[in-house]
Design a protein around this motif. Structure first.
Motif, PDB file in Angstrom:
ATOM      1  N   THR A  83      36.327  37.406  32.355  1.00 29.48           N
ATOM      2  CA  THR A  83      37.156  36.930  32.222  1.00 29.48           C
ATOM      3  C   THR A  83      37.884  36.692  32.006  1.00 29.48           C
ATOM      4  N   LEU A  84      39.487  36.302  31.306  1.00 30.99           N
ATOM      5  CA  LEU A  84      41.136  36.039  31.737  1.00 30.99           C
ATOM      6  C   LEU A  84      41.529  37.007  32.199  1.00 30.99           C
ATOM      7  N   ALA A  85      41.730  38.278  31.387  1.00 33.83           N
ATOM      8  CA  ALA A  85      41.924  39.683  30.882  1.00 33.83           C
ATOM      9  C   ALA A  85      41.389  40.273  31.751  1.00 33.83           C
ATOM     10  N   GLN A  86      40.205  40.337  32.856  1.00 35.88           N
ATOM     11  CA  GLN A  86      39.887  41.215  33.733  1.00 35.88           C
ATOM     12  C   GLN A  86      40.616  40.459  34.973  1.00 35.88           C
ATOM     13  N   GLU A  87      40.657  39.386  35.177  1.00 37.18           N
ATOM     14  CA  GLU A  87      40.993  38.642  36.350  1.00 37.18           C
ATOM     15  C   GLU A  87      41.910  39.163  36.642  1.00 37.18           C
ATOM     16  N   ARG A  88      43.118  39.265  35.660  1.00 37.29           N
ATOM     17  CA  ARG A  88      44.889  39.304  35.126  1.00 37.29           C
ATOM     18  C   ARG A  88      45.014  41.022  35.485  1.00 37.29           C
ATOM     19  N   GLU A  89      43.654  41.704  34.982  1.00 38.12           N
ATOM     20  CA  GLU A  89      43.952  43.704  35.252  1.00 38.12           C
ATOM     21  C   GLU A  89      44.129  43.602  36.994  1.00 38.12           C
ATOM     22  N   LEU A  90      42.434  43.224  37.541  1.00 34.99           N
ATOM     23  CA  LEU A  90      42.202  43.154  38.938  1.00 34.99           C
ATOM     24  C   LEU A  90      43.282  42.672  39.479  1.00 34.99           C
ATOM     25  N   ALA A  91      43.703  41.379  39.511  1.00 34.55           N
ATOM     26  CA  ALA A  91      45.690  40.896  40.801  1.00 34.55           C
ATOM     27  C   ALA A  91      46.312  41.726  39.793  1.00 34.55           C
ATOM     28  N   SER A  92      46.607  42.916  39.339  1.00 32.63           N
ATOM     29  CA  SER A  92      47.678  43.592  38.878  1.00 32.63           C
ATOM     30  C   SER A  92      47.696  44.608  40.009  1.00 32.63           C
ATOM     31  N   ASP A  93      46.455  44.853  41.123  1.00 34.39           N
ATOM     32  CA  ASP A  93      46.549  45.815  41.867  1.00 34.39           C
ATOM     33  C   ASP A  93      45.359  45.688  42.867  1.00 34.39           C
ATOM     34  N   VAL A  94      46.035  45.613  43.887  1.00 38.31           N
ATOM     35  CA  VAL A  94      45.757  44.669  45.719  1.00 38.31           C
ATOM     36  C   VAL A  94      43.661  46.595  45.535  1.00 38.31           C
ATOM     37  N   PHE A  95      44.778  47.161  45.143  1.00 33.83           N
ATOM     38  CA  PHE A  95      43.399  48.291  46.156  1.00 33.83           C
ATOM     39  C   PHE A  95      42.056  48.807  44.491  1.00 33.83           C
ATOM     40  N   GLU A 131      35.696  51.287  34.635  1.00 31.97           N
ATOM     41  CA  GLU A 131      34.587  50.992  34.247  1.00 31.97           C
ATOM     42  C   GLU A 131      35.318  50.321  32.123  1.00 31.97           C
ATOM     43  N   ARG A 132      36.397  50.785  32.190  1.00 36.88           N
ATOM     44  CA  ARG A 132      36.877  50.416  30.724  1.00 36.88           C
ATOM     45  C   ARG A 132      37.187  49.260  30.511  1.00 36.88           C
ATOM     46  N   LEU A 133      37.419  47.872  31.702  1.00 29.96           N
ATOM     47  CA  LEU A 133      36.935  46.901  32.127  1.00 29.96           C
ATOM     48  C   LEU A 133      36.261  46.185  31.238  1.00 29.96           C
ATOM     49  N   ALA A 134      34.832  47.320  32.077  1.00 30.21           N
ATOM     50  CA  ALA A 134      33.343  46.789  31.628  1.00 30.21           C
ATOM     51  C   ALA A 134      32.754  46.062  32.462  1.00 30.21           C
ATOM     52  N   LEU A 135      33.383  46.370  34.022  1.00 25.74           N
ATOM     53  CA  LEU A 135      32.545  45.993  35.381  1.00 25.74           C
ATOM     54  C   LEU A 135      32.142  47.054  36.696  1.00 25.74           C
ATOM     55  N   SER A 151      26.474  37.343  43.089  1.00 24.73           N
ATOM     56  CA  SER A 151      27.092  35.597  42.989  1.00 24.73           C
ATOM     57  C   SER A 151      27.890  34.620  41.947  1.00 24.73           C
ATOM     58  N   MET A 152      28.762  36.311  40.982  1.00 25.42           N
ATOM     59  CA  MET A 152      29.704  35.605  40.933  1.00 25.42           C
ATOM     60  C   MET A 152      30.779  34.673  41.512  1.00 25.42           C
ATOM     61  N   LEU A 153      31.493  34.292  41.099  1.00 25.40           N
ATOM     62  CA  LEU A 153      32.942  33.644  41.621  1.00 25.40           C
ATOM     63  C   LEU A 153      34.242  34.372  40.831  1.00 25.40           C
ATOM     64  N   PHE A 154      35.178  33.919  41.641  1.00 24.08           N
ATOM     65  CA  PHE A 154      36.193  33.766  40.852  1.00 24.08           C
ATOM     66  C   PHE A 154      36.946  32.041  40.974  1.00 24.08           C
ATOM     67  N   ARG A 155      36.972  32.039  39.191  1.00 26.43           N
ATOM     68  CA  ARG A 155      37.288  30.350  38.808  1.00 26.43           C
ATOM     69  C   ARG A 155      39.070  30.574  38.287  1.00 26.43           C
ATOM     70  N   ALA A 161      45.314  34.054  42.605  1.00 20.97           N
ATOM     71  CA  ALA A 161      46.692  34.010  43.505  1.00 20.97           C
ATOM     72  C   ALA A 161      47.043  35.546  44.261  1.00 20.97           C
ATOM     73  N   LEU A 162      46.308  35.800  43.984  1.00 19.71           N
ATOM     74  CA  LEU A 162      45.889  37.546  44.235  1.00 19.71           C
ATOM     75  C   LEU A 162      45.669  37.041  45.435  1.00 19.71           C
ATOM     76  N   PHE A 163      44.431  36.439  46.193  1.00 17.41           N
ATOM     77  CA  PHE A 163      44.086  35.601  47.752  1.00 17.41           C
ATOM     78  C   PHE A 163      44.869  35.253  48.309  1.00 17.41           C
ATOM     79  N   GLU A 164      46.136  33.643  47.387  1.00 13.37           N
ATOM     80  CA  GLU A 164      46.709  33.475  48.116  1.00 13.37           C
ATOM     81  C   GLU A 164      47.781  34.427  48.635  1.00 13.37           C
TER      82      GLU A 164
END
Length: 253
Positions: A83-95, A131-135, A151-155, A161-164
């Motif tokens: 989800t967008l919320a999951q990606e935002r949380e992941l992208a907020s922290d490189v580790f 775990e809180r992010l249900a990942l 096989s999931m993709l970051f869309r 932006a984090l990859f960039e």
């Protein structure tokens, strides 16, 4: 019940892999010197022994352990897109994003912690966030299980932006003139349909590399190092080439 669902998933995945590799019931009948009806029963998951499953998996270039892992990941309930919320949380922290990707790739948090000298409290905090992010699911003995299909993709924009910002510079810094550089390049003309097929080939290559990493992890006695891989394709900008042709007066006769 879990064993039965995993076995069913293994047979379903095996059938898919055989089909993709071009193994029809007729070809299997010839290969194993059996009747075609028997081959069809095998493809339906009937009359299969563990030894037979291993032989069929070998036709697809897979070991039975790999087949079991892929079947486990492919079972219903696995998330195929964040989800967008999951990606935002992941992208907020490189580790956090790196740890998540390693878990999806089958690497234990303990191994990552050892390689990167991650303090125990930092790893605990990161795992709790995932775990809180249900990942992930946290299991007994410090084990974790990814809830996301490999096989999931970051869309969405956050992870792109984090990859960039973080990964792209590392790839652009590669000295492609070095004899130790490993890369491949190609120039081609494609229709829109051909470009779509190329995208599918790149994704298949990603899955092949994932399988290679798992086989290497299970069989190698050598020290393993971390690698990053990038496969990319885009329409060529021919302006610079056209300018070069104009400056030289065109290709030599």
């Amino acid at each position: 019940m879990r064993h039965d669902s995993t076995s069913s998933a293994m047979v379903a995945l095996l059938r898919k892999e055989l089909r993709q590799a071009g193994w029809t019931a007729r070809k299997l009948a010839v290969e194993f010197k059996i009747s075609e009806p028997t081959a069809k029963r095998w493809l339906a998951g009937k009359g299969l022994t563990l030894e037979r499953i291993e032989q069929l998996a070998d036709l697809c270039g897979m070991g039975i352990a790999e087949l079991a892992r892929e079947a486990e990941h492919a079972q219903p309930g696995m998330t195929r897109e964040l989800t967008l919320a999951q990606e935002r949380e992941l992208a907020s922290d490189v580790f956090l994003s790196f740890l998540f990707m390693t878990i999806v790739g089958g690497i234990s948090p303990q191994e990552t912690a050892e390689d990167l000298a991650v303090p125990a409290h930092m790893m605990e905090s990161a795992l709790a966030r995932l775990e809180r992010l249900a990942l992930i699911d946290r299991l007994s003995g410090g084990r974790v299980r990814s809830l996301v299909d490999r096989s999931m993709l970051f869309r969405k924009s956050p992870m792109r932006a984090l990859f960039e910002a973080r990964m792209k510079p590392a790839f652009l810094a590669i000295d492609f003139s070095s004899a130790n550089a490993v890369y491949a390049s190609e120039v081609m003309k494609l229709s829109e349909a051909g470009a779509a097929m190329l995208a599918e080939l790149i994704e298949q290559h990603r899955r092949d590399v994932q399988a290679l990493a798992e086989r290497d992890r299970d069989s190698t006695l050598l020290t393993r190092k971390w690698y990053g891989m990038l496969c990319a394709a885009r329409p060529l900008d021919l302006i610079l080439l056209s300018e070069a042709v104009g400056k030289t007066g065109g290709p030599e006769a």
